[in-house]
Design a protein around this motif. Sequence first.
Motif, PDB file in Angstrom:
ATOM      1  N   GLU A  18       3.827 -14.479  39.807  1.00  0.00           N
ATOM      2  CA  GLU A  18       2.043 -13.304  40.036  1.00  0.00           C
ATOM      3  C   GLU A  18       2.156 -12.607  38.952  1.00  0.00           C
ATOM      4  O   GLU A  18       1.263 -12.096  38.269  1.00  0.00           O
ATOM      5  N   ASP A  61       2.188 -22.386  44.448  1.00  0.00           N
ATOM      6  CA  ASP A  61       2.325 -20.535  44.046  1.00  0.00           C
ATOM      7  C   ASP A  61       1.423 -20.183  43.090  1.00  0.00           C
ATOM      8  O   ASP A  61       1.163 -19.330  42.819  1.00  0.00           O
ATOM      9  N   GLU A  68      -2.068 -20.570  44.005  1.00  0.00           N
ATOM     10  CA  GLU A  68      -2.361 -19.277  44.891  1.00  0.00           C
ATOM     11  C   GLU A  68      -2.417 -18.268  44.361  1.00  0.00           C
ATOM     12  O   GLU A  68      -3.438 -16.937  43.842  1.00  0.00           O
TER      13      GLU A  68
END
Lengths: 411, 281
Positions: B120, B146, B149
Amino acid sequence: MPASLQSMQGPYFGDFGGRFVPEALVAALDELEIEYRKASIDPEFQAELARLQRDYTGRPNPLTEVPRFARHAGGARIFLKREDLNHTGSHKINNVLGQGLLVKRMGKSRVIAETGAGQHGVATATVAALMDLECVIYMGEEDTRRQALNVARMRLLGAEVIPVTLGTRTLKDAINEALRDWVANVDSTHYLLGTVTGPHPFPEMVREFHKVIGTEAREQILAATGELPDAVVACVGGGSNAMGIFSGFLDDPGVRLYGFEAGGEGIDSGRHAARFSGGFPGVLQGTRSFLLQDDDGQTLPSHSVSAGLDYPSVGPQHAFLHEIGRVDYQPITDDEAMEAFRVLCRTEGILPAIESAHALAGAIKVGQELGPDATVIVNLSGRGDKDVTTAAKWFGLLDPETATETLEGDL
Amino acid sequence: MSTPVTSPAPGILTGKRLDELRSQGRAALIGYLPVGFPTVAESVIAARTLVEAGADILELGIPYSDPVMDGATIQHAVDSALQAGVRVRDVFDVVSAVADLGAPTLVMTYWNPVLRYGVEAFARDLSASGGAGLITPDLIPDEAGDWIEASDRHDLDRVFLVAPSSTPERLSMTARACRGFVYAASTMGVTGERTTVGAKAEDLVAATRAAGGEHVCVGLGVSTPQQAADIARYADGVIVGSALVRPLLDDAPFADRIEHLARVTSGLAAGVRHARTGTAQ
């Protein structure tokens, strides 16, 4: 928690495992998994593997009690599982025979493999000769110097040995080169990976080919003592000999399991290969596991007196067993391993591989901790013939002139 | 999760640029260089040179200790960058420093550096620096939950690879997961200059389009203007790496190496531009 720890199937072991590979390899991994699953329920394949294990490898190998060695281990009863007595001198042959038979089933004609200490390279070259396969072994240039005799052995068996001069010039770089070769030649070539790591299905498949160690050891200890052991110990590089013997006991909660990693010159020195003491979860060479890495995710060089434990990552099922606390992983320093090496030589007349000497050093600690009523099985994963030069140098056993000659002769 | 999305500058997303070029009747030249080679500052100069000499899209590589998809040329360059002390975070500075040129800038990275940085956090910082997205040679969509997203949250492109060995099912799954383009590996192998580019490349591009790939670009082994022109006839983009890195591996003074890089790039750019009009030299 899975119902059976010893029969877990890939690709994932908790948060670990998977397939972190170039897309080009996925078709080959799928083909391998399908063939492996078919073979594992094919009675003909199983019978052929059992025949080779018996007639070629010499299985079952003995479980040897070592009372004189045990005096150094708090008086506990110590038994050695004698993988050192296998043809080619280590446990590696178990996996190579299994994968060799799969290669024949897949109709491939060429195998490639990486090797660190040379044990897996020798086993692969042996089976390639037996099964008439072309064989290329990648070995870090640093390791070809540490293990010059094994290089000659592989060449005698007809294999081409390619020294890898990139990166740190050890096992990790040999695996990178083998992966590059595999991507380019995957139609004709099988990558005969030597341990319980890499992309799925290797961690599960290699464990299954080594499960015979644990199965035999379990039967043998029951026959010898009438009881399960209190502890089973093994050394852990990539972790195949450990997964093999643990597989006989993972579902017995009363049996303590210990994995001993290379502590090198000590964890604080930074010169070690103890992934569970000095590493973090990450991805390397196809799998998610614990690895030695810096803040940027660059792989850190590992260090060990033993080439076979000198690897910055470890099989993903070990990472899972560490995380759930089923196996206790501890570092053993070079000094501790070499002292255990010396003790076994002098008390029992058995010369262990330096890799296995880490397990012996661990057994000394475990025996002292559990006391004289305990029974401990040590997986003696390999014999030490290949390590004579290293050990002679370590203990200063050669007079200067001979030492120069012998060592240079080996180089 | 709340999503304070940093939108990239309009018009710089990779797919949009490929559409523009398609409407002009030509393919894109996509040029790769490693960040931090020979130094971070010099890699900015090299990347700017690429764009000024005709590259349409930039691919900036993060040096990594274990580059299993790279051949000797790129391995030497990234080894040297790592020895010179390049850090993962340097990539954001280099991306920012070329943003004014308007070429979509993708980052090529093996997966572990992103994992260690945090998926992220990496997506956030890449987006903030003006990067277009990631090319991930050792991350297949199956393992990329991951990243898919995070790239959605930050409007980043994600380029996965397909290979001559990919099954129709995997081509379609991968094409669906990609945004920007699908990277078609011309051959079974690693990066490096080759005298011939795999004949399977054209078939792979056709199969990837049939499987739903909106834009398909071809890389691995492309090194001459003629090869670039051949591929530009049928692909949306031609990806060149080792042939651009080699001029920089030279011992010559840096200014001469940059001049050499510009010449190689212009030659490839001419190949791409004239592919469909039949005037490639």
